[in-house]
Design a protein around this motif. Structure first.
Motif, PDB file in Angstrom:
ATOM      1  N   UNK A 196       0.915  -1.033  -0.043  1.00 20.64           N
ATOM      2  CA  UNK A 196      -0.045  -0.051  -0.014  1.00 20.64           C
ATOM      3  C   UNK A 196       0.768   1.365  -0.073  1.00 20.64           C
ATOM      4  N   UNK A 197       2.101   1.383  -0.104  1.00 23.28           N
ATOM      5  CA  UNK A 197       2.797   2.437   0.143  1.00 23.28           C
ATOM      6  C   UNK A 197       3.679   2.729  -1.260  1.00 23.28           C
ATOM      7  N   UNK A 198       4.211   4.087  -1.067  1.00 23.87           N
ATOM      8  CA  UNK A 198       4.803   4.517  -2.278  1.00 23.87           C
ATOM      9  C   UNK A 198       6.180   3.704  -2.564  1.00 23.87           C
ATOM     10  N   UNK A 199       6.514   3.637  -3.774  1.00 20.80           N
ATOM     11  CA  UNK A 199       7.542   2.908  -4.319  1.00 20.80           C
ATOM     12  C   UNK A 199       8.289   3.868  -5.365  1.00 20.80           C
ATOM     13  N   UNK A 200       9.641   3.738  -4.854  1.00 20.18           N
ATOM     14  CA  UNK A 200      10.421   4.681  -6.061  1.00 20.18           C
ATOM     15  C   UNK A 200      10.474   4.308  -7.164  1.00 20.18           C
ATOM     16  N   UNK A 201      10.736   5.053  -8.337  1.00 16.92           N
ATOM     17  CA  UNK A 201      10.834   4.908  -9.607  1.00 16.92           C
ATOM     18  C   UNK A 201      11.813   3.799  -9.856  1.00 16.92           C
ATOM     19  N   UNK A 202      12.718   3.452  -9.458  1.00 18.31           N
ATOM     20  CA  UNK A 202      14.011   2.621  -9.798  1.00 18.31           C
ATOM     21  C   UNK A 202      13.218   1.259  -9.672  1.00 18.31           C
ATOM     22  N   UNK A 203      12.070   1.076  -8.899  1.00 23.05           N
ATOM     23  CA  UNK A 203      11.648  -0.341  -8.836  1.00 23.05           C
ATOM     24  C   UNK A 203      10.633  -0.534  -9.885  1.00 23.05           C
ATOM     25  N   UNK A 204      10.125   0.481 -10.653  1.00 23.03           N
ATOM     26  CA  UNK A 204       9.279   0.085 -11.742  1.00 23.03           C
ATOM     27  C   UNK A 204       9.932  -0.641 -12.899  1.00 23.03           C
ATOM     28  N   UNK A 205       9.156  -1.514 -13.399  1.00 19.02           N
ATOM     29  CA  UNK A 205       9.547  -2.334 -14.487  1.00 19.02           C
ATOM     30  C   UNK A 205      10.900  -3.250 -14.032  1.00 19.02           C
ATOM     31  N   UNK A 206      11.119  -3.455 -12.900  1.00 18.71           N
ATOM     32  CA  UNK A 206      12.051  -4.441 -12.726  1.00 18.71           C
ATOM     33  C   UNK A 206      12.246  -5.595 -13.419  1.00 18.71           C
ATOM     34  N   UNK A 207      13.490  -6.038 -13.784  1.00 16.43           N
ATOM     35  CA  UNK A 207      13.672  -7.215 -14.437  1.00 16.43           C
ATOM     36  C   UNK A 207      13.897  -8.408 -13.582  1.00 16.43           C
ATOM     37  N   UNK A 208      13.532  -9.585 -13.855  1.00 16.11           N
ATOM     38  CA  UNK A 208      13.734 -10.800 -13.450  1.00 16.11           C
ATOM     39  C   UNK A 208      14.195 -11.712 -14.470  1.00 16.11           C
ATOM     40  N   UNK A 209      15.505 -11.951 -14.858  1.00 11.08           N
ATOM     41  CA  UNK A 209      15.608 -13.306 -15.537  1.00 11.08           C
ATOM     42  C   UNK A 209      15.927 -14.498 -14.853  1.00 11.08           C
ATOM     43  N   UNK A 210      15.322 -15.431 -15.001  1.00 12.03           N
ATOM     44  CA  UNK A 210      15.336 -16.676 -14.251  1.00 12.03           C
ATOM     45  C   UNK A 210      15.984 -17.820 -15.159  1.00 12.03           C
ATOM     46  N   UNK A 211      17.257 -17.787 -14.460  1.00 13.84           N
ATOM     47  CA  UNK A 211      18.327 -19.017 -14.846  1.00 13.84           C
ATOM     48  C   UNK A 211      17.810 -20.413 -14.403  1.00 13.84           C
ATOM     49  N   UNK A 212      17.641 -21.174 -15.582  1.00 14.38           N
ATOM     50  CA  UNK A 212      17.397 -22.420 -15.305  1.00 14.38           C
ATOM     51  C   UNK A 212      18.501 -23.455 -14.916  1.00 14.38           C
ATOM     52  N   UNK A 213      18.907 -23.491 -13.754  1.00 19.03           N
ATOM     53  CA  UNK A 213      19.860 -24.420 -13.426  1.00 19.03           C
ATOM     54  C   UNK A 213      19.589 -25.842 -13.255  1.00 19.03           C
ATOM     55  N   UNK A 214      18.483 -26.296 -12.769  1.00 17.71           N
ATOM     56  CA  UNK A 214      18.309 -27.507 -12.611  1.00 17.71           C
ATOM     57  C   UNK A 214      16.834 -27.791 -13.049  1.00 17.71           C
ATOM     58  N   UNK A 215      16.322 -28.371 -14.251  1.00 17.20           N
ATOM     59  CA  UNK A 215      14.990 -28.211 -14.563  1.00 17.20           C
ATOM     60  C   UNK A 215      14.230 -29.576 -14.004  1.00 17.20           C
ATOM     61  N   UNK A 216      14.922 -30.348 -13.149  1.00 17.98           N
ATOM     62  CA  UNK A 216      14.301 -31.703 -12.823  1.00 17.98           C
ATOM     63  C   UNK A 216      13.242 -31.350 -11.573  1.00 17.98           C
ATOM     64  N   UNK A 217      12.496 -32.442 -11.226  1.00 15.64           N
ATOM     65  CA  UNK A 217      11.799 -32.397 -10.142  1.00 15.64           C
ATOM     66  C   UNK A 217      12.615 -32.287  -8.747  1.00 15.64           C
ATOM     67  N   UNK A 218      12.130 -31.266  -7.884  1.00 14.82           N
ATOM     68  CA  UNK A 218      12.821 -31.094  -6.688  1.00 14.82           C
ATOM     69  C   UNK A 218      12.975 -32.254  -5.966  1.00 14.82           C
ATOM     70  N   UNK A 219      14.001 -32.658  -4.975  1.00 15.71           N
ATOM     71  CA  UNK A 219      13.944 -33.921  -4.167  1.00 15.71           C
ATOM     72  C   UNK A 219      13.116 -33.412  -2.975  1.00 15.71           C
ATOM     73  N   UNK A 220      12.896 -32.216  -2.391  1.00 11.50           N
ATOM     74  CA  UNK A 220      12.045 -32.275  -1.123  1.00 11.50           C
ATOM     75  C   UNK A 220      11.331 -31.139  -1.635  1.00 11.50           C
ATOM     76  N   UNK A 221       9.814 -31.276  -1.498  1.00 15.79           N
ATOM     77  CA  UNK A 221       8.821 -30.597  -1.640  1.00 15.79           C
ATOM     78  C   UNK A 221       8.709 -29.305  -0.899  1.00 15.79           C
ATOM     79  N   UNK A 222       8.209 -28.154  -1.379  1.00 15.28           N
ATOM     80  CA  UNK A 222       7.946 -26.708  -0.333  1.00 15.28           C
ATOM     81  C   UNK A 222       7.253 -27.481   1.026  1.00 15.28           C
TER      82      UNK A 222
END
Ligand code: DP6
Length: 362
Positions: A196-222
């Motif tokens: 609900x609060x003000x967010x600085x311009x620097x955080x607008x359109x922030x990028x997230x590149x997801x690097x797929x290091x391991x595409x297998x099923x996780x050994x331990x679930x969340x």
């Protein structure tokens, strides 16, 4: 709001059949949810960026049935029947039946697809459960016409949480808080709310590149990981730390202090994995290449002054976060130095998004 506010009055309308389609995005937590109480109540508040590209689209078709004793549904992923998804949805339906009393009146066909490859190691539970919760709310809206937009989203988030905790942060954007925090107005353990609060311009359109290091099923679930926070020797300190980090991130988001942002976000990611490593039984979800990438990011930052940083979810993949004004240089760095650590060189370019969408079918 409390749980009982989500139990509807007896429905007056009658509906035979229909269908709704929603797409809902994934999200990436900055302050992490790890540890929960009964009924999917988080042990600490969390905050996430909603993503844009990574999403699930779900079409829910429903038709009245005679037998009202049991749930009846079929699930399809990319047009292929997926009976192994059924137990999770059955559990979800059981948990939410009291809030959606029509669930046993219909046979449902759930047709779902993800924008990201199924075997990418990217969890689809947040986007999948939120898309399904929204479709179910669209049905409820047929029964109760005067549902406000605000209540619609709040209840959809409430239901999504009962499917998968982090799913309740996927409905809106661009920053969502879930979990009661004294300094965040309207925050609740029951559903996600827009930050609900003000967010600085620097955080607008922030990028997230997801690097797929391991595409297998996780050994331990969340779920198993969350459960290991019961009786964990550092659990209480961790929950306190998350609360403090949420207080700190308020001023960081306002001032645009990217160095402080990096410190908080990377510490949260490593703390999450430290909790896993210090659980009993202990486990490690990072892979050697996860660490290679982290070290490369640190040296790139050191040598260039870049504000790129990383976060992790419960897996080996690395989310590389960076501001819009560094998009070109960081992407070049990723291609030149990080892609070699990805399985088959695969990664996904994503950025902050604004939440779920009802898909109008012509
Ligand atoms: C590490 O929401 O997948 O991504 O509630 O058991 O379905 P369940 O867990 P889930 O846990 C997500 C954990 C996390 C951190 C986060 O998203 O806050």
């Amino acid at each position: 709001m409390n749980e009982t506010d989500f139990i509807p009055k007896p429905y007056l309308n009658h509906i035979e059949s229909g269908d709704f389609t929603w797409s809902s995005p994934s999200n990436i937590a900055l302050v992490k949810y790890w540890g929960k109480k009964q009924d999917q109540i988080p042990e600490n508040p969390s905050i996430s960026f909603t993503l844009d590209y990574c999403k699930t689209t779900t079409k829910l078709s429903f038709s009245k049935k005679e037998n009202k004793e049991a749930f009846s549904f079929d699930v399809f992923l990319d047009n292929e029947k997926k009976d192994d998804f059924k137990p999770k949805i059955e559990t979800f339906f059981k948990r939410i039946e009291i809030y959606l009393p029509f669930l046993k009146d219909f046979h449902f066909k759930i047709e779902t697809s993800n924008s990201f490859p199924h075997s990418s190691g990217i969890a689809s539970s947040a986007s999948g459960m939120s898309a399904l919760a929204l479709c179910l709310m669209s049905i409820e809206k047929e029964f109760v016409e005067n549902i406000s937009d605000e209540f619609f989203i709040q209840k959809a988030s409430f239901l999504a949480r009962l499917g998968s905790g982090s799913a309740c942060r996927s409905l809106e954007g661009d920053l969502v808080v879930w979990g009661k925090h004294d300094e965040i107005d309207g925050s609740s353990d029951l559903f996600g709310v827009k930050y609900p609060f003000e967010v600085h311009q620097s955080f607008k359109n922030y990028h997230d590149t997801i690097l797929l290091v391991d595409k297998g099923e996780k050994q331990v679930s969340s779920s198993v990981g969350h459960n290991l926070m019961y009786g964990h020797p550092f659990a209480q300190q961790r929950f306190e730390q998350a609360n403090k980090n949420l207080s700190s991130i308020k001023s960081i988001l306002k001032s645009g202090d990217l160095n402080a942002f990096i410190g908080l976000v990377e510490s949260e990611a490593l703390t999450l994995h430290a909790m896993m490593m210090t659980s009993m039984p202990y486990f490690i979800l990072m892979k050697p290449n996860t660490l290679e990438i982290i070290n490369k990011i640190w040296s790139f930052r050191e040598s260039t002054g870049s504000k790129v940083c990383f976060t992790l979810d419960a897996g080996a993949n690395v989310h590389v976060l960076y501001p819009e004004n560094e998009a070109v240089s960081v992407l070049k760095f990723i291609k030149n130095e990080l892609v070699i650590f990805c399985q088959k060189g695969e990664y996904i370019n994503d950025k902050i998004g604004f939440g779920a969408q009802l898909i109008k079918v012509e």
